[in-house]
Design a protein around this motif. Structure first.
Motif, mmCIF file in Angstrom:
data_model
loop_
_atom_site.group_PDB
_atom_site.id
_atom_site.type_symbol
_atom_site.label_atom_id
_atom_site.label_comp_id
_atom_site.label_asym_id
_atom_site.label_seq_id
_atom_site.Cartn_x
_atom_site.Cartn_y
_atom_site.Cartn_z
ATOM 1 N N MET A 126 2.863 18.927 27.964
ATOM 2 C CA MET A 126 2.924 19.081 26.764
ATOM 3 C C MET A 126 1.777 19.924 26.231
ATOM 4 O O MET A 126 0.570 19.252 26.843
ATOM 5 C CB MET A 126 3.193 18.159 26.494
ATOM 6 N N LYS A 127 1.394 20.369 25.278
ATOM 7 C CA LYS A 127 0.758 20.362 24.086
ATOM 8 C C LYS A 127 0.647 20.121 22.944
ATOM 9 O O LYS A 127 1.669 20.282 22.160
ATOM 10 C CB LYS A 127 0.235 22.055 24.142
ATOM 11 N N ILE A 128 -0.669 20.182 22.505
ATOM 12 C CA ILE A 128 -0.542 19.600 20.267
ATOM 13 C C ILE A 128 -1.023 20.161 20.432
ATOM 14 O O ILE A 128 -2.536 20.358 20.064
ATOM 15 C CB ILE A 128 -0.631 18.170 20.654
ATOM 16 N N ASP A 129 -0.902 21.704 19.109
ATOM 17 C CA ASP A 129 -1.635 22.651 18.288
ATOM 18 C C ASP A 129 -1.957 22.431 17.655
ATOM 19 O O ASP A 129 -2.403 23.114 16.361
ATOM 20 C CB ASP A 129 -1.075 24.026 18.932
ATOM 21 N N MET A 130 -1.101 21.249 16.389
ATOM 22 C CA MET A 130 -1.568 20.980 15.505
ATOM 23 C C MET A 130 -1.546 19.691 14.635
ATOM 24 O O MET A 130 -0.576 19.400 15.669
ATOM 25 C CB MET A 130 -0.651 22.015 14.388
ATOM 26 N N ILE A 131 -2.217 19.133 14.065
ATOM 27 C CA ILE A 131 -2.103 17.836 13.509
ATOM 28 C C ILE A 131 -2.755 17.226 12.187
ATOM 29 O O ILE A 131 -4.026 18.016 11.789
ATOM 30 C CB ILE A 131 -2.137 16.427 14.328
ATOM 31 N N ARG A 132 -2.348 16.822 11.360
ATOM 32 C CA ARG A 132 -3.017 16.577 9.985
ATOM 33 C C ARG A 132 -2.242 15.388 9.387
ATOM 34 O O ARG A 132 -1.325 14.400 10.121
ATOM 35 C CB ARG A 132 -1.651 17.601 8.875
ATOM 36 N N ILE A 133 -2.907 13.897 9.114
ATOM 37 C CA ILE A 133 -3.313 13.025 8.899
ATOM 38 C C ILE A 133 -3.625 13.172 7.474
ATOM 39 O O ILE A 133 -4.563 13.329 7.355
ATOM 40 C CB ILE A 133 -4.216 12.659 9.588
ATOM 41 N N THR A 134 -3.146 12.497 6.806
ATOM 42 C CA THR A 134 -2.981 11.938 4.962
ATOM 43 C C THR A 134 -2.629 10.351 4.795
ATOM 44 O O THR A 134 -2.279 10.436 5.682
ATOM 45 C CB THR A 134 -2.600 13.458 4.043
ATOM 46 N N GLY A 135 -3.589 10.211 3.533
ATOM 47 C CA GLY A 135 -2.759 9.289 3.289
ATOM 48 C C GLY A 135 -4.084 8.430 2.736
ATOM 49 O O GLY A 135 -4.930 8.020 3.061
ATOM 50 N N PRO A 136 -3.773 6.808 1.358
ATOM 51 C CA PRO A 136 -5.232 5.962 1.202
ATOM 52 C C PRO A 136 -6.083 6.228 2.677
ATOM 53 O O PRO A 136 -7.000 5.755 2.079
ATOM 54 C CB PRO A 136 -4.411 4.966 0.042
ATOM 55 N N SER A 175 0.242 -0.890 0.067
ATOM 56 C CA SER A 175 0.061 0.314 0.216
ATOM 57 C C SER A 175 0.953 1.149 -0.046
ATOM 58 O O SER A 175 1.956 1.340 0.125
ATOM 59 C CB SER A 175 -0.844 0.211 1.430
ATOM 60 N N GLU A 176 0.554 2.629 -0.610
ATOM 61 C CA GLU A 176 0.656 3.687 -0.735
ATOM 62 C C GLU A 176 1.005 4.023 0.993
ATOM 63 O O GLU A 176 0.132 3.994 1.691
ATOM 64 C CB GLU A 176 -0.048 5.059 -1.418
ATOM 65 N N PRO A 177 2.079 4.730 1.848
ATOM 66 C CA PRO A 177 2.419 5.145 2.775
ATOM 67 C C PRO A 177 1.247 5.991 2.813
ATOM 68 O O PRO A 177 0.779 7.603 2.788
ATOM 69 C CB PRO A 177 3.280 5.538 2.920
ATOM 70 N N ASN A 178 1.333 6.431 4.793
ATOM 71 C CA ASN A 178 0.281 7.435 4.960
ATOM 72 C C ASN A 178 1.177 8.429 5.633
ATOM 73 O O ASN A 178 1.965 8.173 6.318
ATOM 74 C CB ASN A 178 -1.139 6.787 6.606
ATOM 75 N N ASP A 179 0.597 9.651 6.326
ATOM 76 C CA ASP A 179 1.263 10.533 6.940
ATOM 77 C C ASP A 179 0.586 11.319 8.044
ATOM 78 O O ASP A 179 -0.881 11.928 7.965
ATOM 79 C CB ASP A 179 2.030 12.114 6.618
ATOM 80 N N ILE A 180 1.406 11.197 9.773
ATOM 81 C CA ILE A 180 1.156 11.847 10.567
ATOM 82 C C ILE A 180 2.075 13.229 10.837
ATOM 83 O O ILE A 180 3.428 12.484 11.312
ATOM 84 C CB ILE A 180 0.699 11.136 11.309
ATOM 85 N N VAL A 181 1.413 14.036 10.912
ATOM 86 C CA VAL A 181 2.350 15.330 11.308
ATOM 87 C C VAL A 181 2.171 16.335 12.407
ATOM 88 O O VAL A 181 0.593 16.889 12.461
ATOM 89 C CB VAL A 181 2.395 15.814 9.024
ATOM 90 N N LEU A 182 2.710 16.394 13.650
ATOM 91 C CA LEU A 182 1.814 17.059 14.398
ATOM 92 C C LEU A 182 3.328 18.017 15.287
ATOM 93 O O LEU A 182 4.200 18.091 14.771
ATOM 94 C CB LEU A 182 1.519 16.272 15.743
ATOM 95 N N HIS A 183 2.516 19.593 15.599
ATOM 96 C CA HIS A 183 3.661 20.288 16.251
ATOM 97 C C HIS A 183 3.346 20.287 17.534
ATOM 98 O O HIS A 183 2.030 20.182 18.252
ATOM 99 C CB HIS A 183 3.006 22.010 15.976
#
Length: 472
Positions: free
Chosen positions: A189-199, A133-141
């Motif tokens: 800690m605080k997490i103030d941005m998250i983005r999840i992309t992928g198939p 499968s194609e990969p997915n991304d999770i990115v956070l700040h």
């Protein structure tokens, strides 16, 4: 109820799964995530490579230059993921045919020796959930709250473990995936941005992810753009002039449109505002979204849709008190902050400050709100039974606070919005909502054309009443 596991246990579970294999690349203070996997045991089944390009010049040779000159930034993280995941696939795809690959990366600045850097970082993972499968991304700040360098490094290690574990163990439950990120880290800690992309997550609305961050108290503020993608303030608000328009936007009416346009024009025309460095945000508070203490997630997405149709960048916040919003934005060295408020809301704010501070702390309470670089813009409202509009100059406040209000007006920290369209002031969102749900009356003439179009196309806010489904 979900059992919160220790990071060592999570790391061991990943290590014992022979289908999960990847690399760790960590820049700056974020060199602790791989350590948890090594110390948990059985790491040979999980770790292909670890590396830390601590020197900036060496890092540039691997990942390329950063035009901004910043290394703790979103673009750096994506370059790291691109490079490391590409190497994994090129080198191992033919020798590990039953394995799903991942590349974990972080770029972090922890509390420095002189304590001038409070500590924050970008973390991300590119991962497969199936070998072909194609990969997915999770990115956070993340923002670190510990007041000690070693504790901040430990916290980054725990967060990295939580992120990798969530990708595989909570992949079918995005809300748990979000909530679990702060396992064993609450208050640190605080997490103030998250983005999840992928198939595997193509049907996941990233605006909903912003809502989850605020709902589960991972942050007080989360931001997304008109395209629905989540954003972080450091990437576009740093040292900018920012205007925030708070509202319910249920739905956005011609009044909302005029409030935004007239205040934006006035804000950019201010002599101390550089229009080329000005940014506009529409804000919705969690208090406004909760009906009888219950959060209506579909209602939130409907509001997000109409704001996207208007081209707005949106902040969902847990900042009913403006002071919390001001504190959050101050981290990004905002040059000037404008807050747009209706006259009715202005009256409620003043009364709340007055009656909560009758012991002599009234001046201090207003002083916290009206800092040197904060200015409030007041949009007028129609007064019941009167042809006179209510604004900051005639707002019916207690005599004990009138002198202070006048002082703020005289010092240009409160100003009435000019060039507004008084012919729209009879429009109220609640009335429009009732009309569109029954599809009666001329509700379309009370909202911007783009808003009317998206409401009808996607059946938002219960339009028409027999078609309530909204795909998101």
């Amino acid at each position: 109820m979900r059992t919160v596991k220790e990071p060592e246990q999570k790391a061991l579970e990943i290590n014992l799964n022979d289908k999960i294999y990847g690399t760790f690349a960590e820049i700056g203070a974020g060199q602790e995530v791989a350590r948890y996997f090594f110390q948990a045991g059985a790491a040979a089944g999980t770790i292909a490579k670890t590396m830390s390009a601590y020197d900036k010049i060496y890092s540039d040779q691997i990942y390329g230059l950063e035009p901004s000159g910043r290394y703790v930034c979103e673009s750096r993280l994506y370059k790291m993921l691109d490079h490391e995941y590409g190497l994994m696939v090129d080198r191992l795809q033919h020798s590990r045919i039953d394995t799903t690959f991942f590349a974990f990366a972080d770029t972090v600045a922890a509390l420095n020796y002189h304590r001038t850097i409070p500590g924050d970082g970008w973390l991300g993972i590119r991962f497969q959930l199936g070998h072909d499968s194609e990969p997915n991304d999770i990115v956070l700040h993340a923002k670190m709250l510990d007041n000690d360098n070693l504790l901040q490094q430990q916290a980054i290690g725990i967060l990295g473990v939580n992120l990798i574990y969530a990708c595989y163990m909570y992949k079918d439950d995005p809300e748990t995936m979000i909530a679990s990120l702060l396992d064993n880290l609450r208050g640190r800690m605080k997490i103030d941005m998250i983005r999840i992309t992928g198939p595997e997550f193509k049907n996941l609305d990233n605006r909903w992810l912003s809502l989850m961050l605020v709902k589960h108290k991972l942050t007080d503020v989360a931001i997304f753009g008109a395209d629905g993608q989540n954003l972080h303030a450091s990437e576009f608000l740093y040292k900018k002039n920012v205007l925030v328009v708070r509202g319910s936007f249920k739905p956005s009416t011609l009044v909302n449109e005029d409030m935004i346009k007239s205040s934006w024009d006035q804000f950019r025309a201010e002599p101390d505002t550089d229009p080329k460095k000005a940014y506009l945000l529409a804000e919705i508070t969690m208090q406004n979204l909760c009906n009888n203490s219950e959060l209506d997630e579909k209602d939130f997405l409907h509001r997000a849709e109409v704001l996207s149709a208007m081209g707005m960048t949106v902040a969902i916040t847990n900042c009913h008190q403006y002071q919390r919003l001001i504190n959050y934005l101050s981290d990004y060295k905002i040059q000037k902050l404008g807050l747009v408020i209706g006259a009715k809301e202005m009256l409620e704010l003043i009364n709340q400050k007055y009656y909560d501070n009758k012991d002599g702390r009234l001046l201090a309470a207003f002083g916290e709100l009206f800092r040197k670089k904060v200015k409030m813009y007041v949009y007028p409202m129609m007064q019941e039974g009167s042809s006179e509009l209510m604004n900051s100059k005639n707002i019916p406040v207690a005599a004990g606070v009138r002198f202070l209000l006048q002082h703020l007006i005289d010092n240009d920290q409160i100003a009435d919005i000019e060039n507004f369209k008084d012919e729209n002031l009879h429009i109220f969102s609640k009335q429009v909502l009732q009309l569109l749900q029954s599809d009666e009356g001329n509700w379309e003439s009370m909202v911007p054309k783009k808003v009317a179009q998206v409401i009808k196309e996607k059946f938002l806010f219960g339009f028409p009443s027999e078609k309530l489904e909204f795909e998101y």
